[in-house]
Motif scaffolding. Sequence first.
Motif, short mmCIF file in Angstrom:
data_model
loop_
_atom_site.label_atom_id
_atom_site.label_comp_id
_atom_site.label_asym_id
_atom_site.label_seq_id
_atom_site.Cartn_x
_atom_site.Cartn_y
_atom_site.Cartn_z
N LEU A 107 8.91 -21.25 43.56
CA LEU A 107 9.02 -22.67 43.46
C LEU A 107 8.69 -23.37 44.41
O LEU A 107 7.79 -24.11 45.34
CB LEU A 107 10.06 -23.42 42.82
CG LEU A 107 9.53 -24.80 42.00
CD1 LEU A 107 9.04 -24.65 41.04
CD2 LEU A 107 11.49 -25.22 41.25
N THR A 108 9.83 -22.92 45.52
CA THR A 108 9.82 -23.71 47.03
C THR A 108 8.48 -22.87 47.51
O THR A 108 7.99 -24.12 48.30
CB THR A 108 11.37 -23.31 48.08
OG1 THR A 108 11.58 -21.63 48.01
CG2 THR A 108 12.63 -24.32 47.02
N GLN A 109 8.52 -22.20 47.59
CA GLN A 109 7.23 -21.49 48.11
C GLN A 109 5.36 -22.11 48.23
O GLN A 109 5.09 -22.90 49.09
CB GLN A 109 6.97 -20.32 47.63
CG GLN A 109 6.29 -19.15 48.50
CD GLN A 109 5.18 -18.05 47.95
OE1 GLN A 109 5.97 -17.34 47.02
NE2 GLN A 109 4.71 -17.49 48.13
N LEU A 110 5.48 -22.76 47.09
CA LEU A 110 4.49 -23.39 46.49
C LEU A 110 4.52 -24.68 47.41
O LEU A 110 3.42 -25.22 47.24
CB LEU A 110 4.28 -23.75 44.78
CG LEU A 110 4.47 -22.01 44.32
CD1 LEU A 110 3.88 -22.24 42.64
CD2 LEU A 110 2.34 -21.58 44.31
N ILE A 111 5.50 -25.70 47.11
CA ILE A 111 6.32 -26.74 48.19
C ILE A 111 5.46 -26.34 49.21
O ILE A 111 4.91 -27.36 49.29
CB ILE A 111 7.23 -27.05 46.87
CG1 ILE A 111 7.10 -27.46 45.74
CG2 ILE A 111 7.81 -28.66 48.20
CD1 ILE A 111 9.19 -27.58 45.31
N ARG A 112 6.01 -25.50 49.68
CA ARG A 112 5.70 -25.34 51.14
C ARG A 112 3.77 -25.64 51.36
O ARG A 112 3.47 -25.77 52.44
CB ARG A 112 6.59 -23.93 51.90
CG ARG A 112 7.53 -24.49 52.24
CD ARG A 112 8.00 -23.70 53.72
NE ARG A 112 9.70 -23.32 53.01
CZ ARG A 112 10.60 -22.27 51.96
NH1 ARG A 112 9.61 -20.97 51.98
NH2 ARG A 112 11.38 -22.13 52.00
N GLN A 113 3.12 -24.35 50.51
CA GLN A 113 2.45 -23.93 50.44
C GLN A 113 1.40 -25.21 50.13
O GLN A 113 0.44 -25.40 50.33
CB GLN A 113 1.54 -23.08 49.71
CG GLN A 113 2.17 -22.01 50.93
CD GLN A 113 1.75 -20.71 49.19
OE1 GLN A 113 1.57 -20.85 48.08
NE2 GLN A 113 2.63 -19.75 49.79
#
Lengths: 224, 251
Positions: A107-113
């Motif tokens: 989830l956080t990885q997708l937000i960062r991307q």
Amino acid sequence: MALDQATEKTSDDTNISTFLMLPNFVLSLVERILNQALKLDPNVAHKLTTVKQKRLLVEVRDWQQTIQLVFADEKLHLYTADNSDYSDCMISADIDTLVALKNPAILTQLIRQDKLDLQGDLNIAQAYSGAFSEIDIDWPEQLSAYIGDAPAQQLYMHLMSLKHQGSKVTAKLSSTLTSLFQDELAVTIHPLELAQFKQQNRELKGQVAAIEQRINTLLNAITR
Amino acid sequence: MNETPEKTTHFGYKTVAENEKASMVADVFHSVAAKYDVMNDLMSFGVHRLWKRQTIASSGVRKGHHVLDLAGGTGDLTAKFSQLVGETGQVVLGDINSSMLKVGREKLHNLGLVGNIDYVQMNAEMLPFPDNSFDVITIAFGLRNVTDKDKALRSMYRILKPGGRLLVLEFSKPKHEALSKAYDFYSFNLLPTMGKLVANDSESYQYLAESIRMHPDQDTLKAMMNEAGFEQTTYQNLTGGIVALHRGFKY
């Protein structure tokens, strides 16, 4: 200005999707399927108790649709929504990203991307993501109500075996295709081979013409 | 001798005394109450469920809200609202007709929906609630049967909380000529026949078709809502304008 725009928002949409109310129809079907799944795996409802009565808005960017999701009275309620509607959590992403959310860890990885926008309480999105990624329906148990314990177990084993074989075939096919695409295979012939083929073709044509000539000579000799 | 002329209103295509309409409408709904849900599904080919879904989607109802489902009939909207508002919220199913309320109450009890629903027999023109009582008011397929619609809208405005919204789901005017003609044929030929066959009551369904034609069109109803005090009034045509969903806010 906003008030004027809102007052003038009189929908004259005439496309077939609007006329048939397709988004509402599709959501009512999805709602039915999801609620059936909740009945078949009571653990999912248990996991969703933390988000009871909380509203999650999901904007599917590539479909240009916003959906509201509420878990209430042990059921999921799905409706169309406006982005301006109240929500406890709102996520906005394209459909591929939403499917990838089955794994809450990214989830956080997708937000960062920048693939996912999230506003509000992150725990709500994680709770839904977690509940649906761990859905585990006891199919033999469900089937046994209709066809009995033993046949249900056998049918389940057969289906599992088929699924296993299917995934093996798929994996093999996938690896073959991968090697086909990755390895440098001679898919077309080399120019030199083409030139040689043309040369052989010309020679063959010459030989055929000579044979034709001889046949014609022989035929002429016979007819005289 | 000066006799005051009796005020009149319409009952379908007939003109009747204003004080008679409520009882005439009541007779219609006493007659159809038992088969109301079956006929709704049959007459709209099930599409009324999608119209109601859109109403719920536009309502913004959430946990703790107080909702009035006016002319709620057999409780389709109340059932959903009851689940969405939860234990801390409250839904009032109101209808002028005791037969419809009875059918609605029985249906909702059978669905296990108890605890946060009240059933009140009421007249939409004189709503028996204090000012600023509700977050959301809905009236689905009920406003056209009300004798004094302006008075009813003012009454709804009075009992809405500031920030609350009114949703009016009602038959309206189709936007296209071809659809309008097909709809007329269906309403005046097939509908009464279906009413006769299924509910053994063609007159009530003849009234239904006539009352729809006498109901204000989209823009007129929007103007009436504005006149009653509602703001940011909008409407959405559903199924080509056969039905329209009006929404207005109180600030």
